[in-house]
Design a protein around this motif. Structure first.
Motif, PDB file in Angstrom:
ATOM      1  N   VAL A  80      36.004  15.069   0.187  1.00 23.66           N
ATOM      2  CA  VAL A  80      35.388  16.361   0.521  1.00 23.66           C
ATOM      3  C   VAL A  80      34.371  16.792  -0.534  1.00 23.66           C
ATOM      4  N   THR A  81      34.137  15.932  -1.513  1.00 20.34           N
ATOM      5  CA  THR A  81      33.154  16.227  -2.563  1.00 20.34           C
ATOM      6  C   THR A  81      32.390  14.954  -2.900  1.00 20.34           C
ATOM      7  N   ALA A  82      31.329  15.102  -3.652  1.00 22.67           N
ATOM      8  CA  ALA A  82      30.619  13.935  -4.180  1.00 22.67           C
ATOM      9  C   ALA A  82      31.509  13.240  -5.203  1.00 22.67           C
ATOM     10  N   GLY A  83      31.232  11.961  -5.437  1.00 23.50           N
ATOM     11  CA  GLY A  83      32.075  11.163  -6.304  1.00 23.50           C
ATOM     12  C   GLY A  83      32.207  11.689  -7.718  1.00 23.50           C
ATOM     13  N   ALA A 100      33.561  23.772 -11.209  1.00 20.66           N
ATOM     14  CA  ALA A 100      33.516  22.311 -11.341  1.00 20.66           C
ATOM     15  C   ALA A 100      33.255  21.622 -10.005  1.00 20.66           C
ATOM     16  N   TYR A 101      33.768  22.203  -8.905  1.00 24.08           N
ATOM     17  CA  TYR A 101      33.679  21.550  -7.602  1.00 24.08           C
ATOM     18  C   TYR A 101      32.535  22.052  -6.733  1.00 24.08           C
ATOM     19  N   SER A 102      32.205  23.330  -6.846  1.00 24.95           N
ATOM     20  CA  SER A 102      31.261  23.927  -5.895  1.00 24.95           C
ATOM     21  C   SER A 102      29.917  23.205  -5.799  1.00 24.95           C
ATOM     22  N   PRO A 103      29.352  22.674  -6.901  1.00 27.09           N
ATOM     23  CA  PRO A 103      28.049  21.993  -6.751  1.00 27.09           C
ATOM     24  C   PRO A 103      28.138  20.702  -5.943  1.00 27.09           C
ATOM     25  N   PHE A 104      29.339  20.169  -5.799  1.00 24.84           N
ATOM     26  CA  PHE A 104      29.496  18.856  -5.155  1.00 24.84           C
ATOM     27  C   PHE A 104      30.313  18.922  -3.857  1.00 24.84           C
ATOM     28  N   PHE A 105      30.593  20.143  -3.417  1.00 23.11           N
ATOM     29  CA  PHE A 105      31.476  20.340  -2.272  1.00 23.11           C
ATOM     30  C   PHE A 105      30.743  20.161  -0.953  1.00 23.11           C
ATOM     31  N   PHE A 106      31.412  19.439   0.005  1.00 25.04           N
ATOM     32  CA  PHE A 106      30.873  19.241   1.346  1.00 25.04           C
ATOM     33  C   PHE A 106      31.742  20.025   2.336  1.00 25.04           C
ATOM     34  N   GLU A 107      31.244  21.187   2.753  1.00 29.53           N
ATOM     35  CA  GLU A 107      32.029  22.060   3.626  1.00 29.53           C
ATOM     36  C   GLU A 107      32.368  21.390   4.946  1.00 29.53           C
ATOM     37  N   GLU A 108      31.387  20.629   5.502  1.00 29.13           N
ATOM     38  CA  GLU A 108      31.624  19.988   6.792  1.00 29.13           C
ATOM     39  C   GLU A 108      32.730  18.925   6.713  1.00 29.13           C
ATOM     40  N   GLU A 109      32.887  18.287   5.539  1.00 25.91           N
ATOM     41  CA  GLU A 109      33.941  17.273   5.396  1.00 25.91           C
ATOM     42  C   GLU A 109      35.313  17.929   5.330  1.00 25.91           C
ATOM     43  N   LEU A 110      35.386  19.095   4.706  1.00 28.52           N
ATOM     44  CA  LEU A 110      36.650  19.828   4.694  1.00 28.52           C
ATOM     45  C   LEU A 110      37.017  20.262   6.107  1.00 28.52           C
ATOM     46  N   GLN A 111      36.019  20.665   6.901  1.00 28.82           N
ATOM     47  CA  GLN A 111      36.262  21.057   8.289  1.00 28.82           C
ATOM     48  C   GLN A 111      36.788  19.867   9.097  1.00 28.82           C
ATOM     49  N   GLU A 113      55.484  26.134  -9.164  1.00 27.67           N
ATOM     50  CA  GLU A 113      54.682  27.358  -9.082  1.00 27.67           C
ATOM     51  C   GLU A 113      53.669  27.357  -7.950  1.00 27.67           C
ATOM     52  N   SER A 114      53.237  26.167  -7.538  1.00 28.11           N
ATOM     53  CA  SER A 114      52.105  26.094  -6.607  1.00 28.11           C
ATOM     54  C   SER A 114      52.300  24.999  -5.578  1.00 28.11           C
ATOM     55  N   ILE A 115      51.484  25.071  -4.548  1.00 34.21           N
ATOM     56  CA  ILE A 115      51.321  23.965  -3.630  1.00 34.21           C
ATOM     57  C   ILE A 115      49.903  23.438  -3.852  1.00 34.21           C
ATOM     58  N   ILE A 116      49.796  22.130  -4.037  1.00 38.69           N
ATOM     59  CA  ILE A 116      48.514  21.545  -4.436  1.00 38.69           C
ATOM     60  C   ILE A 116      48.006  20.625  -3.342  1.00 38.69           C
ATOM     61  N   PHE A 117      46.737  20.795  -3.008  1.00 47.24           N
ATOM     62  CA  PHE A 117      46.048  19.918  -2.071  1.00 47.24           C
ATOM     63  C   PHE A 117      45.189  18.967  -2.897  1.00 47.24           C
ATOM     64  N   LYS A 118      45.513  17.680  -2.846  1.00 44.80           N
ATOM     65  CA  LYS A 118      44.811  16.676  -3.650  1.00 44.80           C
ATOM     66  C   LYS A 118      43.976  15.798  -2.722  1.00 44.80           C
ATOM     67  N   PHE A 119      42.688  15.726  -2.986  1.00 44.34           N
ATOM     68  CA  PHE A 119      41.782  14.951  -2.137  1.00 44.34           C
ATOM     69  C   PHE A 119      41.306  13.708  -2.880  1.00 44.34           C
ATOM     70  N   ASP A 120      41.081  12.651  -2.123  1.00 46.27           N
ATOM     71  CA  ASP A 120      40.566  11.430  -2.719  1.00 46.27           C
ATOM     72  C   ASP A 120      39.104  11.617  -3.117  1.00 46.27           C
ATOM     73  N   LYS A 121      38.676  10.741  -3.985  1.00 43.55           N
ATOM     74  CA  LYS A 121      37.282  10.732  -4.397  1.00 43.55           C
ATOM     75  C   LYS A 121      36.403  10.518  -3.165  1.00 43.55           C
ATOM     76  N   TYR A 122      35.335  11.280  -3.045  1.00 46.05           N
ATOM     77  CA  TYR A 122      34.365  11.227  -1.949  1.00 46.05           C
ATOM     78  C   TYR A 122      34.885  11.853  -0.641  1.00 46.05           C
ATOM     79  N   LEU A 156      41.275  27.026   1.217  1.00 46.25           N
ATOM     80  CA  LEU A 156      40.649  25.908   0.519  1.00 46.25           C
ATOM     81  C   LEU A 156      39.146  26.119   0.394  1.00 46.25           C
ATOM     82  N   LEU A 157      38.522  26.613   1.458  1.00 51.42           N
ATOM     83  CA  LEU A 157      37.082  26.871   1.447  1.00 51.42           C
ATOM     84  C   LEU A 157      36.731  27.863   0.344  1.00 51.42           C
ATOM     85  N   HIS A 158      37.493  28.930   0.261  1.00 51.96           N
ATOM     86  CA  HIS A 158      37.252  29.948  -0.755  1.00 51.96           C
ATOM     87  C   HIS A 158      37.438  29.352  -2.155  1.00 51.96           C
ATOM     88  N   ALA A 159      38.479  28.522  -2.325  1.00 56.56           N
ATOM     89  CA  ALA A 159      38.759  27.937  -3.644  1.00 56.56           C
ATOM     90  C   ALA A 159      37.647  26.988  -4.075  1.00 56.56           C
TER      91      ALA A 159
END
Length: 465
Positions: free
Chosen positions: A226-229, A186-197, A215-224, A177-180
């Protein structure tokens, strides 16, 4: 004898009176509730997925509007859990409306409960709900909820039975997930690594935000979470082939990555094969019939037949979350030479959303229709006709509204719809109707007969504009 009869009748009358009291009390209560809730419309439709129907509930009030979409299965046990979630979500919103003193007249509060469905393997689906409510401002509550029903065995699958939960597996999931996130523009400018941890280290984390596709397994996070809103509801999809070692043995065996095959045939391209341009005799009056909120599995097709009978063209402003369920109907509308417009993904008031949310509502629908037809929608209509400079700037194309609102969604009266058209129609009119109502099908037949007799040619909104 008369005295005995009185003694016999009086108790019966007393019991009957008590029963009638409770019946009328109950009816009064229902009436009060009905008045408080306004006109509610609930409809059940078949979906394109075996064993899954779609229930739609729309409620319009002066202080708020509410739109709910959720699946229905054949099994009551599956339905109970789904219905409980929907009912609780709805009641929480209505309670908050009651507790919010600032609400004034007008659509100041909104509640949307929509879902996406993803086939996994035979008889197993991922149901991904998005729940959003707004109370007079641009910001509101937005959360998601995931169910994975196995409709063959009439049970819901717990995500902890799909993904291995060990210290080693959690670390590997975290690294993926960290690598992704870091490599997603789209996400990297707003990503909070410590929140994912924090999320991966949480002992109460049961991976309830995980869902599957074929085809995939998807990790869906709520708004705010692990990222900015501004990033919305971030999703990270990891191909199943890369997750094999992180799946439980049961699901490693059950899941399979499908072969990538080409489409069986090229879908029709209306601009190339049928064309949207119509030759209308010079000087003839023109009118554009438009239909919002579809497509509908039966009503839309009935309307298409009526349009064929009158050699009429129309414009269908489609919701993305319905078009994705009925791609064959989208193709049929286009193949008959009608215009397809974008009506957003889930019929939200765009003026209450952020730039990113507006863009997502528009783009998701554009992408679905493009994937089905090979061409994008040629017109755009905002839900409720709600438009402002922010929406216009984000969408980037003009909005198409209407000049005649038939109020077919409100009256459900074909004669009243016709009456409104008769009173207001003129050369260049754009008429608003909704192909999700059976009564509108009846109204369309009346309207077509009348307008044809009055010498009108039926064109698309692009021909009018």
């Amino acid at each position: 004898m008369r005295q005995k009869l009185v003694y016999f009748v009086l108790p019966i009358m007393l019991i009957l009176g008590i029963v009638l009291f409770f019946v009328f009390s109950s009816n009064d209560s229902d009436s009060d509730t009905s008045e408080k809730q306004g006109a509610k419309e609930t409809e059940t439709e078949q979906s394109a997925y075996p064993g899954v129907n779609i229930i739609t509930e729309v409620l319009e009030e002066e202080a708020y509007h509410l739109a709910i979409h959720y699946p229905e299965f054949d099994d009551e046990q599956l339905n109970k859990k789904m219905n409980d979630y929907v009912s609780k979500s709805k009641q929480e919103f209505l309670q908050e409306v009651e507790d919010t003193e600032e609400l004034s007249q007008g659509h100041n509060a909104s509640f949307y409960l929509s879902f996406d469905i993803y086939p996994v393997v035979e008889n197993v689906y991922s149901i991904v709900f998005t729940k959003e409510s707004f109370f007079g401002g641009a910001n509101g509550m937005q959360i998601s909820k995931i169910f994975i029903p196995d409709i063959e065995n009439n049970q819901f699958i717990d995500q902890k039975n799909i993904v291995k939960d060990t210290e080693e597996s959690r670390e590997e999931i975290y690294q993926k997930l960290l690598h992704a996130f870091k490599n997603d523009e789209a996400y990297s400018p707003f990503f909070f690594e410590e929140e994912l941890q924090k999320w991966i280290d949480d002992e109460n984390n049961t991976f309830s935000n995980v869902y599957l596709t074929d085809e995939s397994i998807i990790f869906k996070f709520d708004k705010y979470e692990v990222t900015a809103g501004v990033a919305g509801f971030p999703e990270i999809a990891i191909p199943l082939v890369e997750m094999q070692d992180l799946l439980t043995d049961k699901w490693k065996e059950r899941l399979d990555v499908p072969d990538q095959t080409a489409e069986d045939s090229e879908p029709p391209k209306p601009n190339e094969e049928q064309g949207l341009e119509q030759e209308v005799p010079a000087g003839k009056k023109r009118v554009a019939l438009t239909f919002d909120d579809g497509p509908h599995p039966s009503n839309t097709q009935e309307i298409l037949k009526l349009l064929d009978e009158h050699q009429a063209k129309a414009t269908f402003f489609m919701l993305g979350n319905r078009a994705v369920f009925y791609p064959d109907i989208v193709k049929e509308v286009a193949a008959k030479g009608h215009e397809i417009g974008n009506h957003t993904w889930s019929h939200k008031d765009l003026t209450t959303l952020s730039n990113e949310e507006i863009r997502e509502e528009f783009q998701q629908t554009d992408d679905v229709i493009l994937s089905v037809l090979g061409v994008s929608p040629t017109a755009f209509r905002p839900p409720y006709g709600a438009i402002n400079d922010q929406v216009t700037d984000v969408i980037g194309i003009p909005s198409t509204l209407w000049t005649i609102d038939t109020l077919d969604w409100k009256s459900h009266d074909p004669d009243q719809v016709l009456s409104i058209v008769k009173e207001n129609v003129q050369d260049g009119s754009i008429i608003l109707m909704h192909d999700i109502h059976a009564t509108t099908v009846e109204a369309v037949e009346l309207v077509l007969d009348y307008l044809e007799a009055e010498g009108y040619a039926f064109v698309t909104v692009s021909d009018i504009n």
